[in-house]
Design a protein around this motif. Structure first.
Motif, PDB file in Angstrom:
ATOM      1  N   PHE A 615       3.150  -9.595 -23.625  1.00 45.99           N
ATOM      2  CA  PHE A 615       2.027  -8.668 -23.428  1.00 45.99           C
ATOM      3  C   PHE A 615       2.044  -8.024 -22.039  1.00 45.99           C
ATOM      4  CE2 PHE A 615       0.664 -12.844 -22.067  1.00 45.99           C
ATOM      5  CZ  PHE A 615      -0.018 -12.604 -20.881  1.00 45.99           C
ATOM      6  N   ALA A 641       4.342  -2.616 -23.594  1.00 49.08           N
ATOM      7  CA  ALA A 641       3.729  -3.873 -24.005  1.00 49.08           C
ATOM      8  C   ALA A 641       2.309  -3.625 -24.463  1.00 49.08           C
ATOM      9  CB  ALA A 641       3.747  -4.878 -22.863  1.00 49.08           C
ATOM     10  N   ASP A 642       1.880  -4.413 -25.440  1.00 52.54           N
ATOM     11  CA  ASP A 642       0.509  -4.338 -25.944  1.00 52.54           C
ATOM     12  C   ASP A 642      -0.330  -5.364 -25.190  1.00 52.54           C
ATOM     13  OD1 ASP A 642      -1.848  -4.300 -27.288  1.00 52.54           O
ATOM     14  OD2 ASP A 642      -1.010  -4.703 -29.270  1.00 52.54           O
ATOM     15  N   SER A 644      -3.223  -6.245 -25.652  1.00 49.91           N
ATOM     16  CA  SER A 644      -4.250  -6.862 -26.505  1.00 49.91           C
ATOM     17  C   SER A 644      -3.647  -7.717 -27.609  1.00 49.91           C
ATOM     18  CB  SER A 644      -5.145  -5.771 -27.111  1.00 49.91           C
ATOM     19  OG  SER A 644      -5.793  -5.028 -26.097  1.00 49.91           O
ATOM     20  N   LEU A 645      -2.444  -8.240 -27.397  1.00 48.94           N
ATOM     21  CA  LEU A 645      -1.835  -9.116 -28.395  1.00 48.94           C
ATOM     22  C   LEU A 645      -2.756 -10.299 -28.707  1.00 48.94           C
ATOM     23  CD1 LEU A 645       1.945  -9.465 -27.427  1.00 48.94           C
ATOM     24  CD2 LEU A 645       0.935  -8.119 -29.268  1.00 48.94           C
ATOM     25  N   ASP A 679      -2.606 -10.336 -38.898  1.00 52.95           N
ATOM     26  CA  ASP A 679      -2.288 -10.003 -37.505  1.00 52.95           C
ATOM     27  C   ASP A 679      -0.877 -10.459 -37.129  1.00 52.95           C
ATOM     28  OD1 ASP A 679      -4.806  -8.857 -37.018  1.00 52.95           O
ATOM     29  OD2 ASP A 679      -5.667 -10.835 -36.639  1.00 52.95           O
ATOM     30  N   ARG A 683       7.492  -4.988 -34.924  1.00 49.66           N
ATOM     31  CA  ARG A 683       7.918  -3.920 -34.027  1.00 49.66           C
ATOM     32  C   ARG A 683       7.527  -2.577 -34.633  1.00 49.66           C
ATOM     33  NH1 ARG A 683      11.406  -5.819 -30.137  1.00 49.66           N
ATOM     34  NH2 ARG A 683      12.247  -7.898 -30.521  1.00 49.66           N
ATOM     35  N   TYR A 697       7.604  -0.939 -29.793  1.00 51.52           N
ATOM     36  CA  TYR A 697       6.898  -1.997 -29.083  1.00 51.52           C
ATOM     37  C   TYR A 697       6.317  -2.960 -30.103  1.00 51.52           C
ATOM     38  CZ  TYR A 697       2.069  -0.374 -29.946  1.00 51.52           C
ATOM     39  OH  TYR A 697       0.867  -0.041 -30.517  1.00 51.52           O
ATOM     40  N   THR A 699       3.370  -5.406 -31.675  1.00 58.49           N
ATOM     41  CA  THR A 699       1.921  -5.541 -31.759  1.00 58.49           C
ATOM     42  C   THR A 699       1.545  -6.259 -33.044  1.00 58.49           C
ATOM     43  OG1 THR A 699      -0.161  -4.321 -31.581  1.00 58.49           O
ATOM     44  CG2 THR A 699       1.555  -3.343 -32.956  1.00 58.49           C
ATOM     45  N   ASN A 700       0.269  -6.594 -33.188  1.00 55.94           N
ATOM     46  CA  ASN A 700      -0.234  -7.249 -34.407  1.00 55.94           C
ATOM     47  C   ASN A 700      -0.539  -6.182 -35.442  1.00 55.94           C
ATOM     48  OD1 ASN A 700      -1.491  -8.787 -31.830  1.00 55.94           O
ATOM     49  ND2 ASN A 700      -0.911 -10.276 -33.404  1.00 55.94           N
ATOM     50  N   ASN A 742       1.747  -2.138 -40.803  1.00 51.92           N
ATOM     51  CA  ASN A 742       1.953  -1.070 -39.856  1.00 51.92           C
ATOM     52  C   ASN A 742       1.473   0.295 -40.328  1.00 51.92           C
ATOM     53  OD1 ASN A 742       2.981  -0.877 -37.330  1.00 51.92           O
ATOM     54  ND2 ASN A 742       5.052  -0.477 -37.996  1.00 51.92           N
TER      55      ASN A 742
END
Length: 980
Positions: A615, A641-642, A644-645, A679, A683, A697, A699-700, A742
């Motif tokens: 993150f 980067a996220d 809020s992972l 969640d 990628r 990137y 993420t959930n 996604n």
């Protein structure tokens, strides 16, 4: 007082199988002993004494001694093993009290098979647990419990060894294990919260018991070989195929001339790179104790040469488990283990090279190697093996110190501190060799396979983990009400570090394989590391009313540094209920069921198996670029980067039925489950303008499900006093499906040579589904070609299905063709004994999975060798009734031509043993002696044409693709179990 004298005995279970580590005590006293691996014991008693024999999974039995001096004790399985004590995480429960789905395998079953890890020995024994093993001596098996539970995060289960959390149990000697308990559903695993999304495997090692010292020695010696090889074309077959492809469809010239064949050989490259490997495993243990101290000390040595010429693996293990009774209400336990492993690894690419190498090239002659690179642009795999040395040496220490204090009878305070320290040093050395001059190693000059400088890479890695658990357990009975409450706090710290470098021109003398012995020109150094921490609070309530109604509730709060501060905490509750219908009054008159229990549960677990900095945006400094002719150093964000992972969360509902009938001879379980992972990390592709060079990137952004049913049945009985037998079968069905991904953006993976990707994970499909052109047949005439969507094809070419009917075969015509994930897994296990003879067997299989024959698909050069089946069955004008295309010079596109069924059934183990009678043992002052012969992976029945339908590449998005793999091995061995 009556005179006491030694009494010997044998304790057996189902099918006459010896029961190891059974407790034999004198009723009303603390005097006792334990059985050895052959089920033998010796104890000094008086004729008036009564022996109490107990063992995990069996009914307790009291045996009056009387005038007997040699006892035979046959234990019956407990009422569907209801009294069996199961390790459930931070405690134990009787099997009758369970409300979740838990399976158990005894240590004696695990240690009987000649394998490195205990999980390999579980294959086919537990419903819903798929174990994908490899022939590589040091490979960690891939374990999937109830399907694939993640896309990017860790997919393997959590291991807990004597309370120490681990991701790898290759350091554990199977002979030291008392039991393995597998927690499958969320109700059972929720006590481990964030680590439990893929199931939990709890391993309990052996302890000493009060009584006489028991000394045991076990040895297994055997030979390993490849179970199946792919038949490749010989020199003449190869020449005929490539020449046909060139003359009729290429340049018109012969690629391999008659003169070339006459001057060459006929090499079977697999025969050249493989061997029969020697396997041996030795274990010695000493166990015993008194009222104050119990001890267990063992040492094991395992050596596995593998089946590749330069492969080798050795492991030494030492274990010391002690219990100290300080006072009547305070006990300290120490559980310590050490392992030292040495390995010479092999480059699995050697199998790919051996598959492609031209067969007319001589492998090696008079110390010189054949020039395969001149023949078909691949290196000589024998040279690659001889001129590369990739070795490693590891030391691993695991320890747990436990203190238990009972201030009052119904309260237990427990504190344990466990450590896992793992150091590994690897050395990779490439010898210098030339293709001309005095250093030439080739039979003929001109090879482009050369190394003008020796190279050395040294890496030293270190892993340190500690876990500190503190729990309080209160257990009280109020009339018909039984209540147990557990509460605790746990903390964990994980640190890894690696340092190393590379040099060239290092001398070939192994005593000089040091970085400072090489040239600093082009030298590379690296130093990397990581740290993560976890903190958790946990609680569990068990309630039992009249042994008919059961309730279990757990809650765990976890915090992990691998997630950002705003999403660091996760909360994982579960609830389970059980109802023993057979104890109800309305079941009193029925004669069918001895036990009938209904279970239902719901739980939520997490997965934080991701890098600790995922993150955090990462930047690379001192990157050069040129501005106005001047070099300038800058800084660049390498990955977006996220911030809020959050947790991957799996919610699961489980409904199960446990039963036993026909006087407990038949028992079984049935479970239905529905798991939903939300969640999930994936990628996501992003526009390149945003600056990330990978254009993606993490993420959930995914949701998928695993739904299925598991059935396990076991039968045991005896015929007269001499014959005993048992049979167990299990079957599991699982359906994996992506529900939301996604926003509809599919994930492509599984690159194979120049074909590009072969798998695509999308909504409505299983994870890692194959996405290919569909082959409809083979063109037979020019007229068929002219009327098709492939105007450039020729008779004998594969005909692909035009999905959208636009008369063009392109990416839009790819379709989903199934997944590597099997729908069905099953196993069968059994045993038979007659007096001193015993026989056991086990089998395992899968159905519904697909395998992509990647090595066959990635034929990157037209001079690559081909399989015999392709040569013999290829399309020609005189052989049109075939599904194999004509001889060709090009790499074919990704299609169903390379996709095969992965169904198989394997006879996993077959063992025959003989236990010497007492009259012979007394002559040699031994308590027991059993000799046996065993075969591991005896035979595999499958239609798959490659090395093995078990693909152990560990990937989730690209599993089931056979490229560079280590073939499955077959082992023939014999051994002894000796007790003193």
């Amino acid at each position: 007082m009556a005179r006491q004298a030694p009494v010997t005995g044998t304790v057996t279970g189902a099918g006459g199988t010896p029961v190891n580590a059974a407790s034999v005590t004198v009723k009303g006293t603390s005097r006792g002993t334990s059985t050895n691996a052959a089920g033998k014991f010796t104890i000094t008693v008086a004729p008036s004494d009564t022996l109490v024999v107990t063992a995990v999974g069996f009914q307790n039995l009291e045996v009056p001694v009387g005038t007997q001096t040699d006892l035979t004790v046959s234990l019956a399985a407990s009422n569907r093993e209801l009294e069996q004590v199961i390790v459930v995480g931070y405690g134990t429960q009787r099997r009758r009290d369970l409300t979740g789905s838990v399976a158990s395998v005894s240590g004696s079953e695990l240690s009987r098979q000649p394998v490195l890890t205990a999980t390999q020995a579980v294959q086919g024994k537990v419903a819903g647990v798929q174990v994908i093993s490899s022939g590589d001596p040091n490979a960690l098996p891939v374990i999937r419990i109830r399907g694939t539970g993640t896309m990017l995060a860790g997919a393997n289960p959590l291991y807990v060894v004597d309370g120490v959390i681990s991701d790898d149990i290759r350091n554990i000697n199977s002979a030291d294990i008392t039991s393995m308990d597998i927690l499958k559903d969320a109700s059972a695993t929720a006590i481990y919260g964030m680590r439990a999304a893929n199931g939990v495997i709890l391993i309990t090692t052996k302890r000493g018991r009060a009584g006489k010292m028991v000394v045991s020695y076990d040895a297994t010696l055997g030979v390993k070989e490849a179970t199946k090889l792919v038949n490749m074309a010989g020199a003449k077959q190869y020449a005929g195929y490539v020449n046909e492809a060139s003359v009729y469809y290429g340049s018109g010239d012969s690629i391999v001339t008659a003169a070339t064949l006459a001057s060459g050989g006929n090499t079977d490259w697999y025969n050249e790179i493989l061997k029969k490997g020697f396997f041996q495993n030795h274990n010695v243990s000493v166990a015993g104790g008194s009222d104050k101290v119990n001890y267990f000390l063992s040492a094991g040595y395992l050596s596995d040469e593998g089946i590749i010429r330069t492969n080798d693996f050795k492991r030494l293990t030492i274990r010391n488990n002690n219990d100290y009774k300080i006072t009547n209400n305070f006990k300290i336990s120490t559980l310590l283990s050490y392992s030292r492993s040495t390995v010479r690894n092999v480059d699995l690419g050697a199998f790919n090279v051996a598959y492609r190498a031209a067969p007319y090239v001589i492998a090696k002659q008079n110390g010189k190697y054949g020039n395969t690179s001149l023949s078909n642009n691949v290196g000589n795999p024998i040279l690659d093996q001889d001129k590369n040395d990739n070795s490693g040496k590891g030391d691993r220490f695991q320890g747990n110190v436990v203190g238990e204090y009972k201030p009052i009878t119904w309260l237990t305070l427990r504190s344990s501190f466990g450590v896992d320290k793992n150091n590994f040093r690897s050395i990779s050395y490439g010898y210098k060799y030339a293709n001309v001059g005095p250093d030439n190693v080739f039979l003929t000059s001109g090879s482009n396979q050369l190394r003008d400088k020796s190279s050395l890479t040294v890496t030293e890695s270190e892993g340190n983990r500690w876990v500190w658990d503190n729990t309080a357990t209160a257990a009280k009975r109020f009339g018909d009400h039984n209540l147990t409450l557990l509460a605790g706090i746990t903390a964990e710290d994980i640190r890894t570090r690696s340092i190393g470098g590379s040099r060239v021109d290092v001398p070939q003398d192994k005593d000089q394989w040091y970085l400072n012995a090489g040239s600093t020109i082009g030298a590379r150094n690296f130093n990397d590391g990581d740290r993560s921490t976890r903190n958790s609070y946990l609680s569990r309530l068990n309630y039992n009313y009249k042994d008919k109604y059961f309730l279990t509730g757990t809650i765990r709060a976890d915090a992990s540094s691998r997630l950002p501060a705003n999403n660091r905490w996760g909360y994982f509750p579960s609830v389970g209920a059980g109802w023993v219908l057979s104890n109800e009054g309305f079941m009193g008159d029925q004669k069918t069921f001895n036990n009938l229990k209904l279970r239902a549960s719901y739980g939520k677990v997490g997965n934080d198996g991701i890098p600790s900095n995922l993150f955090v945006p990462l930047a690379t400094v001192n990157l050069p670029y040129f501005f106005n002719g001047q070099e300038v150093l800058n800084l660049r964000l390498e990955e977006l980067a996220d911030p809020s992972l959050k947790w991957e969360v799996t919610r699961e509902v489980n409904v199960g039925l446990d039963f036993s009938l026909i006087k407990n001879r038949l028992s079984g379980t049935v479970d239905f489950y529905d798991r939903k992972t939300s969640d999930a990390l994936v990628r996501i592709n992003i526009p390149a303008i945003l600056g990330d060079p990978n254009n993606e990137y993490i993420t959930n952004a995914a949701t998928f499900t695993n739904k299925g049913v598991e059935v396990a049945l076991n039968w045991q009985d005896r015929i007269g006093s001499d014959w005993r037998y048992n049979l167990g079968v299990n079957l599991a069905y699982n359906r994996n499906r992506i529900e939301k991904l996604n926003g509809g953006q599919a994930l492509s993976s599984g690159s194979v040579g120049g074909q590009g990707f072969t798998t695509k994970s999308d909504n409505g499909q299983p994870i890692g589904s194959f996405f290919l052109w569909e082959v409809e047949g083979i063109f037979q005439t020019e007229a068929e070609v002219a009327s098709s969507a492939q105007p450039g094809a020729k008779p004998g070419d594969l005909r692909y299905r035009d999905i959208n009917k636009d008369k063009v075969i392109n990416a839009d015509d790819r379709v989903y063709q199934g997944s590597y994930q099997p729908n069905i897994t099953y196993g069968i296990n059994g045993g038979l004994s007659f007096k001193a003879l015993d026989l056991s067997f086990g089998g395992y299989g899968t159905g519904g999975g697909k395998i992509y024959n990647g090595k066959k698909a990635a034929r990157g050069d037209f001079r690559d060798n081909i399989e015999t089946s392709v040569v013999n069955n290829r399309w020609t004008p005189g052989n049109t009734n075939t599904n194999v295309p004509r001889a060709n010079l090009n790499e074919l596109p990704a299609s169903t031509y390379f996709l095969e069924k992965g169904d198989f059934f394997r006879i996993n183990n077959l063992t025959v043993g003989y236990t010497l009678p007492r009259r012979l043992l007394d002559k040699f002052s031994m308590q027991s002696l059993r000799v046996f012969a065993t075969a591991q992976n005896l035979a595999t029945f499958t239609s798959y044409s490659g090395f093995t339908p078990e693909i152990n590449n560990g990937g989730t998005l690209d599993g089931g693709i056979e490229l560079a793999i280590y073939p499955t091995t077959r082992t023939f061995a014999f051994g002894v179990n000796v007790g003193f």
